[in-house]
Design a protein around this motif. Sequence first.
Motif, PDB file in Angstrom:
ATOM      1  N   GLU A  38       1.052  -1.017   0.132  1.00  0.00           N
ATOM      2  CA  GLU A  38       0.223  -0.226   0.026  1.00  0.00           C
ATOM      3  C   GLU A  38       0.596   1.114   0.246  1.00  0.00           C
ATOM      4  OE1 GLU A  38      -2.667  -0.208   3.233  1.00  0.00           O
ATOM      5  OE2 GLU A  38      -3.823  -2.346   2.167  1.00  0.00           O
ATOM      6  N   ILE A  39       0.808   2.252  -0.513  1.00  0.00           N
ATOM      7  CA  ILE A  39       1.378   3.397  -0.876  1.00  0.00           C
ATOM      8  C   ILE A  39       0.656   4.881  -1.013  1.00  0.00           C
ATOM      9  CG2 ILE A  39       2.934   2.225  -2.040  1.00  0.00           C
ATOM     10  CD1 ILE A  39       2.309   3.454  -4.289  1.00  0.00           C
ATOM     11  N   LYS A  40       1.184   5.725  -0.955  1.00  0.00           N
ATOM     12  CA  LYS A  40       0.300   6.872  -1.285  1.00  0.00           C
ATOM     13  C   LYS A  40       1.374   7.434  -2.085  1.00  0.00           C
ATOM     14  CE  LYS A  40      -1.894   8.575   2.514  1.00  0.00           C
ATOM     15  NZ  LYS A  40      -2.277   9.704   3.824  1.00  0.00           N
ATOM     16  N   ALA A  41       1.317   7.990  -3.602  1.00  0.00           N
ATOM     17  CA  ALA A  41       2.172   8.524  -4.338  1.00  0.00           C
ATOM     18  C   ALA A  41       1.500   9.110  -5.644  1.00  0.00           C
ATOM     19  CB  ALA A  41       2.240   6.956  -5.699  1.00  0.00           C
ATOM     20  N   SER A  42       2.055   9.954  -6.357  1.00  0.00           N
ATOM     21  CA  SER A  42       1.393  10.722  -7.430  1.00  0.00           C
ATOM     22  C   SER A  42       2.188  10.025  -8.528  1.00  0.00           C
ATOM     23  CB  SER A  42       2.468  12.357  -7.278  1.00  0.00           C
ATOM     24  OG  SER A  42       4.070  11.634  -7.861  1.00  0.00           O
ATOM     25  N   LEU A  53       6.847  -4.766  -7.282  1.00  0.00           N
ATOM     26  CA  LEU A  53       6.023  -4.563  -8.043  1.00  0.00           C
ATOM     27  C   LEU A  53       5.455  -3.183  -8.176  1.00  0.00           C
ATOM     28  CD1 LEU A  53       3.946  -6.065  -4.701  1.00  0.00           C
ATOM     29  CD2 LEU A  53       3.882  -7.008  -6.977  1.00  0.00           C
ATOM     30  N   ILE A  54       6.117  -2.221  -7.950  1.00  0.00           N
ATOM     31  CA  ILE A  54       6.176  -0.736  -8.535  1.00  0.00           C
ATOM     32  C   ILE A  54       6.254  -0.880  -9.552  1.00  0.00           C
ATOM     33  CG2 ILE A  54       7.281   1.483  -8.454  1.00  0.00           C
ATOM     34  CD1 ILE A  54       5.490   1.250  -5.989  1.00  0.00           C
ATOM     35  N   LYS A  55       7.521  -1.623 -10.827  1.00  0.00           N
ATOM     36  CA  LYS A  55       7.620  -1.863 -11.658  1.00  0.00           C
ATOM     37  C   LYS A  55       6.284  -2.891 -12.477  1.00  0.00           C
ATOM     38  CE  LYS A  55      11.242  -4.094 -14.986  1.00  0.00           C
ATOM     39  NZ  LYS A  55      12.321  -4.730 -14.984  1.00  0.00           N
ATOM     40  N   LYS A  56       5.868  -3.434 -12.067  1.00  0.00           N
ATOM     41  CA  LYS A  56       4.819  -4.112 -12.630  1.00  0.00           C
ATOM     42  C   LYS A  56       3.317  -3.121 -12.660  1.00  0.00           C
ATOM     43  CE  LYS A  56       5.789  -8.700 -11.547  1.00  0.00           C
ATOM     44  NZ  LYS A  56       5.559 -10.182 -10.653  1.00  0.00           N
ATOM     45  N   ALA A  57       3.430  -2.541 -11.880  1.00  0.00           N
ATOM     46  CA  ALA A  57       2.340  -1.224 -11.887  1.00  0.00           C
ATOM     47  C   ALA A  57       2.397  -0.187 -12.802  1.00  0.00           C
ATOM     48  CB  ALA A  57       2.037  -0.842  -9.992  1.00  0.00           C
ATOM     49  N   ASN A  58       3.695   0.170 -12.868  1.00  0.00           N
ATOM     50  CA  ASN A  58       4.487   1.179 -14.278  1.00  0.00           C
ATOM     51  C   ASN A  58       3.642   1.158 -15.558  1.00  0.00           C
ATOM     52  OD1 ASN A  58       5.010   3.604 -12.713  1.00  0.00           O
ATOM     53  ND2 ASN A  58       6.907   2.229 -12.770  1.00  0.00           N
ATOM     54  N   GLU A  59       3.843  -0.304 -15.391  1.00  0.00           N
ATOM     55  CA  GLU A  59       3.129  -0.988 -16.914  1.00  0.00           C
ATOM     56  C   GLU A  59       1.348  -0.825 -17.248  1.00  0.00           C
ATOM     57  OE1 GLU A  59       3.529  -5.078 -17.637  1.00  0.00           O
ATOM     58  OE2 GLU A  59       5.565  -4.701 -16.811  1.00  0.00           O
ATOM     59  N   ILE A  60       0.875  -0.126 -15.691  1.00  0.00           N
ATOM     60  CA  ILE A  60      -0.594   0.420 -16.505  1.00  0.00           C
ATOM     61  C   ILE A  60      -0.711   1.661 -16.003  1.00  0.00           C
ATOM     62  CG2 ILE A  60      -2.519  -0.199 -14.591  1.00  0.00           C
ATOM     63  CD1 ILE A  60      -1.562  -2.792 -14.284  1.00  0.00           C
ATOM     64  N   VAL A  61      -0.278   2.535 -14.813  1.00  0.00           N
ATOM     65  CA  VAL A  61       0.456   3.740 -14.013  1.00  0.00           C
ATOM     66  C   VAL A  61       0.923   3.962 -14.529  1.00  0.00           C
ATOM     67  CG1 VAL A  61      -3.141   3.473 -13.405  1.00  0.00           C
ATOM     68  CG2 VAL A  61      -0.320   3.586 -11.843  1.00  0.00           C
ATOM     69  N   LYS A  62       1.599   5.376 -14.149  1.00  0.00           N
ATOM     70  CA  LYS A  62       3.246   6.046 -14.047  1.00  0.00           C
ATOM     71  C   LYS A  62       2.837   6.737 -13.682  1.00  0.00           C
ATOM     72  CE  LYS A  62       3.834   4.886 -18.504  1.00  0.00           C
ATOM     73  NZ  LYS A  62       5.240   3.698 -18.661  1.00  0.00           N
ATOM     74  N   ILE A  63       4.057   5.644 -12.016  1.00  0.00           N
ATOM     75  CA  ILE A  63       3.718   6.333 -11.144  1.00  0.00           C
ATOM     76  C   ILE A  63       5.179   6.852 -10.941  1.00  0.00           C
ATOM     77  CG2 ILE A  63       4.873   5.200  -8.364  1.00  0.00           C
ATOM     78  CD1 ILE A  63       2.878   3.082  -9.128  1.00  0.00           C
ATOM     79  N   LYS A  64       4.948   7.946 -10.058  1.00  0.00           N
ATOM     80  CA  LYS A  64       6.215   8.846  -9.841  1.00  0.00           C
ATOM     81  C   LYS A  64       6.709   9.158  -8.441  1.00  0.00           C
ATOM     82  CE  LYS A  64       4.391  11.647 -12.925  1.00  0.00           C
ATOM     83  NZ  LYS A  64       3.432  13.657 -13.721  1.00  0.00           N
ATOM     84  N   GLU A  65       6.072   9.706  -7.444  1.00  0.00           N
ATOM     85  CA  GLU A  65       6.961   9.432  -5.973  1.00  0.00           C
ATOM     86  C   GLU A  65       6.255   9.007  -5.593  1.00  0.00           C
ATOM     87  OE1 GLU A  65       7.887  13.413  -5.194  1.00  0.00           O
ATOM     88  OE2 GLU A  65       9.288  13.871  -6.172  1.00  0.00           O
ATOM     89  N   TYR A  66       6.294   7.994  -4.458  1.00  0.00           N
ATOM     90  CA  TYR A  66       5.472   7.148  -3.411  1.00  0.00           C
ATOM     91  C   TYR A  66       6.291   6.763  -2.257  1.00  0.00           C
ATOM     92  CZ  TYR A  66       9.139   3.310  -4.907  1.00  0.00           C
ATOM     93  OH  TYR A  66       9.723   2.743  -4.401  1.00  0.00           O
ATOM     94  N   GLU A  67       5.136   6.799  -0.905  1.00  0.00           N
ATOM     95  CA  GLU A  67       5.983   6.126   0.141  1.00  0.00           C
ATOM     96  C   GLU A  67       4.615   5.124   0.505  1.00  0.00           C
ATOM     97  OE1 GLU A  67       3.889   8.129   4.859  1.00  0.00           O
ATOM     98  OE2 GLU A  67       3.679   8.989   2.946  1.00  0.00           O
ATOM     99  N   VAL A  68       5.415   4.138   0.592  1.00  0.00           N
ATOM    100  CA  VAL A  68       4.847   2.647   1.138  1.00  0.00           C
ATOM    101  C   VAL A  68       4.667   2.908   2.467  1.00  0.00           C
ATOM    102  CG1 VAL A  68       5.867   0.246   2.081  1.00  0.00           C
ATOM    103  CG2 VAL A  68       7.576   2.032   0.239  1.00  0.00           C
ATOM    104  N   LEU A  69       3.070   2.676   2.499  1.00  0.00           N
ATOM    105  CA  LEU A  69       3.040   2.308   4.457  1.00  0.00           C
ATOM    106  C   LEU A  69       2.801   1.030   4.503  1.00  0.00           C
ATOM    107  CD1 LEU A  69       0.192   4.434   2.416  1.00  0.00           C
ATOM    108  CD2 LEU A  69       1.593   5.195   4.225  1.00  0.00           C
ATOM    109  N   SER A  70       2.608   0.433   3.958  1.00  0.00           N
ATOM    110  CA  SER A  70       2.565  -1.218   4.495  1.00  0.00           C
ATOM    111  C   SER A  70       3.215  -2.574   3.495  1.00  0.00           C
ATOM    112  CB  SER A  70       1.284  -1.836   4.772  1.00  0.00           C
ATOM    113  OG  SER A  70       0.560  -1.255   4.420  1.00  0.00           O
TER     114      SER A  70
END
Length: 361
Positions: A188-192, A242-259
């Motif tokens: 779970e992350i908070k991200a732009s 997981l972030i790399k895989k998610a980037n194939e769907i939405v382009k995640i920029k800066e993120y903070e890992v919550l859990s």
Amino acid sequence: MKSFEFIIIGGGIAGVITYLFLKEKTNKILLLDKKEILEGASGAAGAFLFPKIGLNDLYTKFINSSILEAIKFYNSIGINIHTKGVILLPRNEKDFEKFKRYQKEIELPFKKIKEGFYFDFGSVINPDDLKKFSFNYEKIEVKKLQKKDEWVINNCIKTKNIILATGYEKIIDIPYIKIRPVWGERIEIKASYEDNELCSLDKCYFHKNCSVGKIEDIIKIGATHKRDCLDCFENIEEVKELIKKANEIVKIKEYEVLSIKGGFRAASIDYFPVVGKIIDIDKTLKEDKYIIKGDRPRKIFYKEGLYIINGMGGRGFSNAVSCARRLVEYIFENKDLGFLDTKRQFIKWARKEGEEYVKSR
């Protein structure tokens, strides 16, 4: 000595949902686990209720009917399933070609969106929401299981019936039931981020090489992706993957890992869950030795009061609902379990390994 009608060993999603169905039949139930309820794989599950794209075979039909049943069930018990719809995307060019062939196989209502398919019932659960229900639960590691006049656990608890919902871990050895661990994670992350052109994360979920969803301002990313990886554990490298895989769907920029949560899903060798009564191998093969030669069993003998619900795979939060309902109907109404029944694995095992097993006895 405390006494019950049913003891469920295993407090993951299979054990918890079985408890909820059993509770409609009796109050004499105890749920046991060496951890807390819904920890391990179930606590780490993304709990995405997404359909399966594929040939319209028995497995696909089971997965998709279980999704619809689970959505109805969770709504009926007051669980927020955060329905927003989901877009399923092909993982690669080979998958893209398969998607074109699978389109005519899809029975569920959908919309074709460029290379993907949109299903308006796509939903997500927070596993912790199920903890609000009242469970007769004890944190106990089962070290000894004996059958006397009734089943006795650790020489201190007895019960008429035991339901094994232990996932990939074994309490007793059942040679014909093969369950393998598959590592899965949820972060779970908070991200732009930059939204996918097909849909905003605020309006729908996505699945490609992983599942991605946003609830309020938290992005959940989940995947079940490593077989037989018993040394896997939660770490920052897994997060990056997981972030790399998610980037194939939405382009995640800066993120903070919550859990970061991980655990071993329990998968059967043929992918279908395993449900029903445990077979008495010795008695069955003694009475019908030709099973090991390939004959259909004339009669199968069972261990009295010993049941299993296992092999939910990476879709535990949907599969468990259908499997638990069927198990309870089997126990109380003698309804046929069909392709989920433990018999299917027993017959295959007996033909392949039964002869060696008989020789070793």
